[in-house]
Design an enzyme around this catalytic site. Sequence first.
Site, PDB file in Angstrom:
ATOM      1  CE1 TYR A   1       3.845-120.712 -89.358  1.00 10.55           C
ATOM      2  CE2 TYR A   1       2.429-122.802 -88.832  1.00 10.55           C
ATOM      3  CZ  TYR A   1       3.195-121.718 -89.820  1.00 10.55           C
ATOM      4  OH  TYR A   1       2.846-122.118 -91.112  1.00 10.55           O
TER       5      TYR A   1
ATOM      6  CD1 TRP B   1      -1.884-121.191 -91.865  1.00 12.65           C
ATOM      7  CD2 TRP B   1      -3.272-120.325 -93.223  1.00 12.65           C
ATOM      8  NE1 TRP B   1      -1.010-121.597 -92.955  1.00 12.65           N
ATOM      9  CE2 TRP B   1      -1.907-121.165 -94.175  1.00 12.65           C
ATOM     10  CE3 TRP B   1      -4.056-119.959 -94.210  1.00 12.65           C
ATOM     11  CZ2 TRP B   1      -1.731-120.971 -95.488  1.00 12.65           C
ATOM     12  CZ3 TRP B   1      -4.037-119.910 -95.469  1.00 12.65           C
ATOM     13  CH2 TRP B   1      -2.907-120.500 -96.198  1.00 12.65           C
TER      14      TRP B   1
END
Length: 824
Positions: free
Chosen positions: A155, A157
């Site tokens: 996980y 960005w």
Amino acid sequence: MSGLSLSSCSLSRRRFLKVSSSLAALGVAGAVLPAGVSRAFAASETGEVLSGSHFGVFYGKVEDGRLASVRPWEKDPRPAEMLDGVQDIVYSASRIRYPMVRRAYLDQGPAAERDSRGTGDFVRVSWDQALDLVAKEIKRLEDEEGPWALYTGSYGWRSAGRMNPQSMLKRLFNLMGGSVNSSSNYSKAGIEAIMPYVMGMIEAEGPQTTFKTVTEHSDLVVFWAVDPVNNNRISNTIPSHDEWQWIDDLKAANKKTLFLNPVKVESCNDLGGEWIAVRPQTDVALALGLCHTLLSEDLYDKDFIENYTYGFDQFADYLMGNGSDGVEKTADWASEITEIPADDIRDLAHRMVAGRTMLVSGWSPQRQHHGEQFPWALVTLASMIGQIGLPGGGFTQRYHLDACGAPVTNGPSVGTPISTGERTEIKAWPDEKGAQIIPVARIVDMLEKPGESYEHNGETHLYPDVKMTYWVGGNPFHHHQDRNRMRKAWKKFETVVVQDFEWTASARFADIVLPAASTVEHDDIDMVSPTCRKALLAMKKMIDPVFEARSDYDIFSALAEKLGIGQEFTEGKSEMDRIKDAYDAAKEQAAGKNLEMPEFEEFWDKGILEFEVPEENLDYVKHAEFREDPLLNMLPTPTGMIEIYSKAIEKMGYTDDCPPHPTWIEPQEWLGQEDKTFPLHVNSAHPKYRLHSQLCGTKVREEYTVAGREPCLINTQDAQVRGIADGDIVRVFNDRGQVLAGAVVSDEIRPGVVRLWEGGWYDPEDVSDDNTVCKYGDVNVLTPDIGTSRLAQGTSAATCMAQVEKFEGETPEVTVFTAPKEAA
């Protein structure tokens, strides 16, 4: 459709197809272009190339094969201040240069001791050796254990661009038989869990009522726990920065703005807004006090409640004290909790119904214990005001990201070029082996409690017994909470692989580290402002990867070959083939709208394709159709209406942490507790000069650090009683951990609250110490690792109490921003 624009390179269709075919034949993304071929996919050795990042569209100036500087695209209305960090990433001291393996792991493999993780004791190895080690462990666990032993819920960005390494990771493991994955996110798990029951949709996604409509029709704009000026500097793809014009328009129109926030945020200062310094974690109580005022004084919109909502009577009983707690939720009751004068609460309720009011909500209140309650309470308040679906009225939960109030163009969207595919069922997955997907914020619980049950969104599952994790495009040692607890749990993994371009703490706590290319070192494609689809951008490779870095697609293609699934993974396609596929899919989508897009090679040659805004999209109002005819345009809820009371949630039986209507529930720790071990609330807001932890390892850090550390904003009164002066190094601590930071003394933060931006890199002084100090200022050393409730199981990072004192000892050196000794 507006014209194509700007490129430093040219390429004929015939030469494009010839080069594309050559790359496809090679079967990997990192192939070197043949001598003499125009580097339209890369960059000329000297020149300027257009690309994009999470901070905006930009040009990179290349001199002798080196990225010398960057400058913003001329159509960016307000370039982000931290854009220079994109260039510095490439050459910073924190760059991962070579494949590295932890010494103990290199000697003993997965049986190695795990206490030396984080000490920097790495050995440089070849790419071949590193990939052999990774492939060997994947094969071993898939064969000896099963897919439940591997966690790929990676996980984060990542970099901008649609060549998503997390999709590549999942594709690879699905071809091998599968792995444990994750659901939702750390950003808005509470909203994503509760809003489908309330509105039938997540709500905090997609187009919102346009900025133009708010400027023209709103009388009062309430910014509740949100700072759009700060947050809109970045995007989950590439920001357009169009929302800055809205801020200017609101100011020019002299619109009344009000900010409910424990900090006087940047937007409040820019707009000259009214600041009400609400007590942290009491937003639900404030909303209930406002609702009670509207109800008791007969000010609410009865017609809207009757025709557009379900379950108001049960909620009204709760407000009036007829619920199980027997407490009437008056403005005076709310005042005791929020520390806002009761008369001010009543006055605010009157102002909200006196004219057209837009409630603009941020996400921080749902990142706290029982965080699902605030989004629900906000919608309920908006329903009682009765302006949902009217121009300039109602609510929004996404004006702080991706310019979601900008009008939507006629352009298509662009998808991820690489499908994750379905799990190849080499082994069946028995129920007793645990869940195939866990809530993303429950990774430490999974490591600590294999085989134990947990509840999530109305169902009960078992935590799987994972042995290996492969992390790409993220930094778990930033975004997860309670760092000391996490460090202990991390030892449960027998093998940790991290693929990244910087030596984050996550990389330092890995066994095998693979150097990935940064944004400017490989080709990609992405949208500028994904919600309004302002433009499609060719993200051209500017320079070759430095040192021994490779693009993510190159790495996964090579690893797939080691695993015997090379052809299945690449399908014979190069990185450029994948990018072209994504473009062609967008082109086909556009054709369905009668919009003609150029062929790929023309688009790539020009660099950017901008789209027009249809006239009818300028005044878009969310839920206008529902308001016009709630029967014909029913919401996708069980009743077709806004559900103030949810029978579905009632059936789950979560009465203690997520009742069936908006409810005030005291968080685990907060300023209103009678017996507080630690007296200050810790506000972990989004940083101004980076995206979470991205750019923390670059020269941009010089813009904000205090005494070389993360800034700690502290109220003048709180600083004075502690003998703290502006610029002092302070120790922030609680029973979970301790960090050092640099004091910033200010009256723009409420007394009793301190702020440490999230995203500071974790820099432990001594990893052998269970309570070692973080020398730089990672706020998640302090935050608790508890789920919001059994419904969402989201993060409760905003529920945090601590103490602050002036640091008097010998100041330890910050070392996290340079590579480990053998890796430099």
